[in-house]
Design an enzyme around this catalytic site. Structure first.
Site, short mmCIF file in Angstrom:
data_model
loop_
_atom_site.label_atom_id
_atom_site.label_comp_id
_atom_site.label_asym_id
_atom_site.label_seq_id
_atom_site.Cartn_x
_atom_site.Cartn_y
_atom_site.Cartn_z
N LYS A 73 0.81 -1.22 0.00
CA LYS A 73 0.00 0.00 0.00
C LYS A 73 0.85 1.28 0.00
O LYS A 73 0.49 2.26 -0.63
CB LYS A 73 -0.93 0.02 1.22
CG LYS A 73 -2.15 -0.85 1.08
CD LYS A 73 -2.95 -0.89 2.37
CE LYS A 73 -4.30 -0.27 2.20
NZ LYS A 73 -5.22 -0.57 3.30
N ASP A 109 -10.26 4.04 1.88
CA ASP A 109 -10.53 3.57 3.25
C ASP A 109 -11.23 4.65 4.11
O ASP A 109 -12.19 4.34 4.83
CB ASP A 109 -9.22 3.17 3.95
CG ASP A 109 -8.71 1.82 3.49
OD1 ASP A 109 -9.52 1.02 2.97
OD2 ASP A 109 -7.50 1.55 3.64
P1 NDP Z 1 -0.65 -0.58 10.46
O1 NDP Z 1 0.27 -1.74 10.54
O2 NDP Z 1 -0.39 0.52 9.49
O3 NDP Z 1 -0.78 0.10 11.94
C1 NDP Z 1 -0.99 -0.71 13.08
C2 NDP Z 1 -1.40 0.18 14.25
O4 NDP Z 1 -1.69 -0.67 15.37
C3 NDP Z 1 -0.30 1.13 14.71
O5 NDP Z 1 -0.87 2.28 15.27
C4 NDP Z 1 0.40 0.28 15.78
O6 NDP Z 1 1.08 1.05 16.74
C5 NDP Z 1 -0.81 -0.36 16.44
N1 NDP Z 1 -0.43 -1.58 17.15
C6 NDP Z 1 -0.09 -2.77 16.60
N2 NDP Z 1 0.20 -3.67 17.57
C7 NDP Z 1 0.05 -3.01 18.75
C8 NDP Z 1 0.22 -3.39 20.11
N3 NDP Z 1 0.60 -4.63 20.46
N4 NDP Z 1 -0.04 -2.48 21.08
C9 NDP Z 1 -0.44 -1.21 20.74
N5 NDP Z 1 -0.60 -0.79 19.47
C10 NDP Z 1 -0.36 -1.68 18.48
O7 NDP Z 1 -2.09 -1.22 10.21
P2 NDP Z 1 -3.40 -0.50 9.63
O8 NDP Z 1 -3.44 0.88 10.15
O9 NDP Z 1 -3.49 -0.73 8.17
O10 NDP Z 1 -4.56 -1.38 10.30
C11 NDP Z 1 -4.97 -1.18 11.63
C12 NDP Z 1 -6.26 -1.95 11.87
O11 NDP Z 1 -7.29 -1.45 11.04
C13 NDP Z 1 -6.13 -3.45 11.55
O12 NDP Z 1 -6.79 -4.18 12.56
C14 NDP Z 1 -6.86 -3.63 10.25
O13 NDP Z 1 -7.49 -4.88 10.16
C15 NDP Z 1 -7.92 -2.52 10.33
N6 NDP Z 1 -8.31 -2.04 9.01
C16 NDP Z 1 -9.62 -2.14 8.66
C17 NDP Z 1 -10.05 -1.71 7.43
C18 NDP Z 1 -11.49 -1.85 7.08
O14 NDP Z 1 -11.83 -1.71 5.91
N7 NDP Z 1 -12.36 -2.11 8.03
C19 NDP Z 1 -9.13 -1.11 6.45
C20 NDP Z 1 -7.76 -1.04 6.92
C21 NDP Z 1 -7.38 -1.50 8.15
P3 NDP Z 1 2.67 1.35 16.58
O15 NDP Z 1 2.77 2.51 15.63
O16 NDP Z 1 3.07 1.67 17.96
O17 NDP Z 1 3.30 0.09 16.03
#
Ligand code: NDP
Length: 278
Positions: A73, A109
């Site tokens: 992406k 999105d």
């Molecule tokens: P990214 O990998 O870009 O970001 C992940 C986010 O989650 C970051 O803010 C990260 O924080 C945080 N995170 C991950 N693990 C942990 C943890 N153990 N503790 C605290 N924070 C954590 O993913 P996306 O932004 O693309 O996706 C995020 C969510 O949104 C996913 O669950 C995905 O399924 C959902 N989503 C849903 C969509 C829909 O159409 N409904 C579309 C796109 C995504 P840090 O920066 O600290 O790592």
């Protein structure tokens, strides 16, 4: 599903790695079929090192368009002929259309999320919104929410990433505030989990549920009712999971490729069936 493939069929695909579990083929093929459109949606696993060749392939094979998912992406944004403002702000593209070799990138999105709010009769206008997360999904929803909400609070585990998103959102709304820790949550109307906490069984909740009150609106971008959504329901909160966002981001992509209003109920039914069978 019986689809007639012939010499005029246009191909639309999903590039990502892995992509085998995607529900997008069900949703889009049901929509094409219901409208009698001669398109076919297929998944195309593309390994990270092959993305540049894959984009050349889209041009060479005259593929009409693709959805883009992880891990491409962000990478593709630098490889396209044009990228719309929203995708540029988010820093990620989830939809590409191929116009005679000219590749245009979009990100549906954020608009998808806003459509799902509208359907659920949740209006963020002049509300205080608390977003947890600063990844691609948080950037996508933040882009639109910042243009509606009176104030946005944002927390992210990685402070640097969180502060970068706050800085970017401030260009759209000066009332965007970074939350340093979750020992006390800010006063807000809508709480959104845009982090991936809840995707895996055993994940901790994104925040201490003692902070939730019955008058909070609680959203989670994950496609199903996560433990966070369930605890919010038990507290009497109005809730929304990410299924509607998934549906509408797809519907908006469908419109980019076909120029036709998407048959939303057909897409919703296909998605619900798919989610039920996974
Ligand atoms: P990214 O990998 O870009 O970001 C992940 C986010 O989650 C970051 O803010 C990260 O924080 C945080 N995170 C991950 N693990 C942990 C943890 N153990 N503790 C605290 N924070 C954590 O993913 P996306 O932004 O693309 O996706 C995020 C969510 O949104 C996913 O669950 C995905 O399924 C959902 N989503 C849903 C969509 C829909 O159409 N409904 C579309 C796109 C995504 P840090 O920066 O600290 O790592």
């Amino acid at each position: 599903m019986i689809m007639l493939i012939n010499a005029k069929t246009r191909i639309i695909g999903l590039i990502g790695y892995p992509v085998e579990h995607s529900l997008s083929p069900k949703m889009h093929n049901a929509a094409f079929q219901s409208l009698g459109l001669n398109y076919c949606y297929v998944v195309m696993p593309v390994a990270p090192e092959d993305i540049s060749e894959a984009l050349k392939g889209i041009r060479a094979l005259n593929i009409l368009g693709v959805n883009v998912t992880m891990p491409h992406k962000q990478t593709v944004i630098h490889m396209l002929n044009k990228v719309d403002d929203e995708a540029r702000f988010i820093g990620a593209v989830n939809t590409i259309i191929n116009e005679n070799g000219f590749l245009k990138g979009f990100n549906t999105d954020g608009r998808g999320f806003m459509e799902s709010l509208r359907e659920a009769v949740i209006d963020p206008l002049h509300k205080v919104v608390f977003i947890i997360g600063a990844g691609g999904a948080a950037r996508a929803v933040g882009y639109y929410l910042a243009q509606k909400a009176s104030k946005i609070y944002l927390y992210n585990r990685n402070q640097q990433r969180g502060l970068k998103l706050v800085q970017d959102l401030k260009k759209l709304n000066e009332n965007v505030i970074f939350v340093e820790n979750l020992s006390k949550i800010p006063e807000s109307d809508i709480v959104i989990n845009a982090s991936s906490l809840g995707l895996k069984a055993g994940d901790p909740l994104p925040l201490n549920p003692d902070f939730l009150r019955g008058d909070h609106i609680v959203c989670d971008l994950i496609y199903w009712d996560t433990p966070f959504i369930n605890v919010a329901k038990r507290k009497g909160c109005k809730t929304l999971n990410g299924q509607g966002m998934l549906l509408w981001q797809g519907a908006l992509a469908f419109e980019v490729w076909t120029g036709v209003t998407p048959p939303i109920d057909v897409m919703r039914e296909a998605l619900e069936k798919g989610l039920g069978s996974t």
